[in-house]
Design a protein around this motif. Structure first.
Motif, PDB file in Angstrom:
ATOM      1  N   MET A 112      58.362  91.437 -30.222  1.00 18.42           N
ATOM      2  CA  MET A 112      57.223  91.464 -30.396  1.00 18.42           C
ATOM      3  C   MET A 112      56.420  92.063 -29.353  1.00 18.42           C
ATOM      4  N   TYR A 113      55.450  93.019 -29.455  1.00 19.55           N
ATOM      5  CA  TYR A 113      54.553  93.908 -28.500  1.00 19.55           C
ATOM      6  C   TYR A 113      53.603  92.792 -28.170  1.00 19.55           C
ATOM      7  N   ASP A 114      53.263  93.091 -26.629  1.00 14.34           N
ATOM      8  CA  ASP A 114      52.010  92.300 -26.345  1.00 14.34           C
ATOM      9  C   ASP A 114      50.748  92.644 -26.419  1.00 14.34           C
ATOM     10  N   SER A 115      50.579  93.998 -26.831  1.00 16.16           N
ATOM     11  CA  SER A 115      49.551  94.763 -27.280  1.00 16.16           C
ATOM     12  C   SER A 115      49.621  95.970 -28.240  1.00 16.16           C
ATOM     13  N   ILE A 116      48.970  96.256 -29.192  1.00 20.95           N
ATOM     14  CA  ILE A 116      49.040  97.361 -30.111  1.00 20.95           C
ATOM     15  C   ILE A 116      47.797  98.132 -30.090  1.00 20.95           C
ATOM     16  N   CYS A 117      47.649  99.147 -29.857  1.00 17.20           N
ATOM     17  CA  CYS A 117      46.184  99.864 -30.025  1.00 17.20           C
ATOM     18  C   CYS A 117      46.435 101.347 -30.808  1.00 17.20           C
ATOM     19  N   HIS A 118      45.376 101.736 -31.069  1.00 14.88           N
ATOM     20  CA  HIS A 118      45.185 103.373 -31.733  1.00 14.88           C
ATOM     21  C   HIS A 118      44.307 104.065 -31.024  1.00 14.88           C
ATOM     22  N   PRO A 119      44.557 105.168 -30.491  1.00 17.20           N
ATOM     23  CA  PRO A 119      43.399 106.078 -29.853  1.00 17.20           C
ATOM     24  C   PRO A 119      42.296 106.127 -30.345  1.00 17.20           C
ATOM     25  N   ASP A 120      42.337 106.294 -31.936  1.00 15.78           N
ATOM     26  CA  ASP A 120      40.945 106.300 -32.716  1.00 15.78           C
ATOM     27  C   ASP A 120      39.925 105.188 -32.404  1.00 15.78           C
ATOM     28  N   ASP A 121      40.390 103.965 -31.854  1.00 15.11           N
ATOM     29  CA  ASP A 121      39.843 102.782 -31.593  1.00 15.11           C
ATOM     30  C   ASP A 121      38.816 102.864 -30.365  1.00 15.11           C
ATOM     31  N   PHE A 122      39.190 103.946 -29.779  1.00 12.18           N
ATOM     32  CA  PHE A 122      38.375 104.061 -28.398  1.00 12.18           C
ATOM     33  C   PHE A 122      37.616 105.369 -28.396  1.00 12.18           C
ATOM     34  N   SER A 123      36.707 105.495 -27.511  1.00 10.41           N
ATOM     35  CA  SER A 123      35.600 106.432 -27.326  1.00 10.41           C
ATOM     36  C   SER A 123      36.237 107.281 -26.159  1.00 10.41           C
ATOM     37  N   TRP A 124      35.867 108.459 -26.142  1.00  2.46           N
ATOM     38  CA  TRP A 124      35.914 109.403 -24.765  1.00  2.46           C
ATOM     39  C   TRP A 124      35.199 108.997 -23.932  1.00  2.46           C
ATOM     40  N   LYS A 125      35.380 108.830 -22.844  1.00  3.84           N
ATOM     41  CA  LYS A 125      34.415 108.488 -21.568  1.00  3.84           C
ATOM     42  C   LYS A 125      34.535 109.771 -20.616  1.00  3.84           C
ATOM     43  N   GLU A 126      33.399 110.190 -20.038  1.00  3.25           N
ATOM     44  CA  GLU A 126      33.419 111.219 -18.914  1.00  3.25           C
ATOM     45  C   GLU A 126      33.787 110.931 -17.895  1.00  3.25           C
ATOM     46  N   SER A 127      34.759 111.834 -17.264  1.00  9.53           N
ATOM     47  CA  SER A 127      35.160 111.532 -16.047  1.00  9.53           C
ATOM     48  C   SER A 127      34.330 112.225 -14.654  1.00  9.53           C
ATOM     49  N   ASP A 128      34.710 112.140 -13.494  1.00  9.80           N
ATOM     50  CA  ASP A 128      34.017 112.800 -12.497  1.00  9.80           C
ATOM     51  C   ASP A 128      34.195 114.091 -12.610  1.00  9.80           C
ATOM     52  N   PHE A 129      34.965 114.819 -13.698  1.00  7.24           N
ATOM     53  CA  PHE A 129      35.030 116.515 -13.411  1.00  7.24           C
ATOM     54  C   PHE A 129      34.860 116.869 -14.819  1.00  7.24           C
ATOM     55  N   PRO A 130      34.028 118.059 -14.703  1.00  7.62           N
ATOM     56  CA  PRO A 130      33.423 118.517 -15.947  1.00  7.62           C
ATOM     57  C   PRO A 130      34.476 118.950 -16.922  1.00  7.62           C
ATOM     58  N   GLY A 131      34.241 118.724 -18.133  1.00  3.68           N
ATOM     59  CA  GLY A 131      35.256 118.927 -19.086  1.00  3.68           C
ATOM     60  C   GLY A 131      36.353 118.234 -19.437  1.00  3.68           C
ATOM     61  N   VAL A 132      36.280 117.162 -18.425  1.00  5.23           N
ATOM     62  CA  VAL A 132      37.635 116.130 -18.669  1.00  5.23           C
ATOM     63  C   VAL A 132      37.135 114.901 -19.036  1.00  5.23           C
ATOM     64  N   THR A 133      37.844 114.346 -20.080  1.00  7.54           N
ATOM     65  CA  THR A 133      37.370 113.002 -20.701  1.00  7.54           C
ATOM     66  C   THR A 133      38.561 112.104 -20.866  1.00  7.54           C
ATOM     67  N   ASN A 134      38.415 110.776 -20.720  1.00  9.02           N
ATOM     68  CA  ASN A 134      39.352 109.853 -20.778  1.00  9.02           C
ATOM     69  C   ASN A 134      39.280 108.930 -21.710  1.00  9.02           C
ATOM     70  N   LYS A 135      40.640 108.119 -22.396  1.00 11.79           N
ATOM     71  CA  LYS A 135      40.591 106.990 -23.339  1.00 11.79           C
ATOM     72  C   LYS A 135      41.430 106.125 -22.340  1.00 11.79           C
ATOM     73  N   VAL A 136      40.866 104.880 -21.814  1.00 16.34           N
ATOM     74  CA  VAL A 136      42.006 104.117 -21.224  1.00 16.34           C
ATOM     75  C   VAL A 136      42.547 103.036 -22.399  1.00 16.34           C
ATOM     76  N   LEU A 137      43.676 103.147 -22.849  1.00 16.76           N
ATOM     77  CA  LEU A 137      44.370 102.582 -23.625  1.00 16.76           C
ATOM     78  C   LEU A 137      44.935 101.337 -23.530  1.00 16.76           C
ATOM     79  N   ASN A 138      45.289 100.958 -22.417  1.00 20.84           N
ATOM     80  CA  ASN A 138      45.782  99.641 -21.832  1.00 20.84           C
ATOM     81  C   ASN A 138      45.856  99.390 -20.244  1.00 20.84           C
TER      82      ASN A 138
END
Length: 111
Positions: free
Chosen positions: A1-27
């Motif tokens: 069994m996996y410890d964690s399961i997620c789908h990227p659609d469950d997370f919002s894009w967050k701004e980074s320190d660099f213009p035009g670059v966004t991130n989703k921390v999945l785990n």
């Protein structure tokens, strides 16, 4: 069994320190501080040359054009860098999405 399961659609894009670059921390690994992150770079975005003193890094190009140090790479390309390895700058001419795995706590050191 996996410890964690997620789908990227469950997370919002967050701004980074660099213009035009966004991130989703999945785990986040509570034992090592390691991260699994989706990064989206808009057309023309740049992440400057850098290294990580603590974390090894794996990058997988999912979509778009990922430009590493002036060289163009297509989806399916995989990059590996041990802690301390200088890499970048990263660019995208038309936009891209990459999946990145950091083995330990992320530290970002500009070169």
């Amino acid at each position: 069994m996996y410890d964690s399961i997620c789908h990227p659609d469950d997370f919002s894009w967050k701004e980074s320190d660099f213009p035009g670059v966004t991130n989703k921390v999945l785990n986040t690994n509570p034992n090592t501080g390691g991260l699994t992150v989706l990064t989206r770079m808009d057309a023309g975005a740049e992440i400057p040359a850098h290294h990580h003193d603590i974390a090894d890094e794996l990058v997988y190009v999912l979509e778009g054009d990922f430009i590493e140090n002036g060289q163009h790479y297509r989806p399916g390309t995989v990059f590996f860098a041990q802690a301390g390895t200088k890499h970048g700058p990263h660019h995208s001419q038309h936009g891209c999405v990459v999946l990145t795995q950091f083995s330990k706590t992320l530290d970002f050191v500009l070169d």
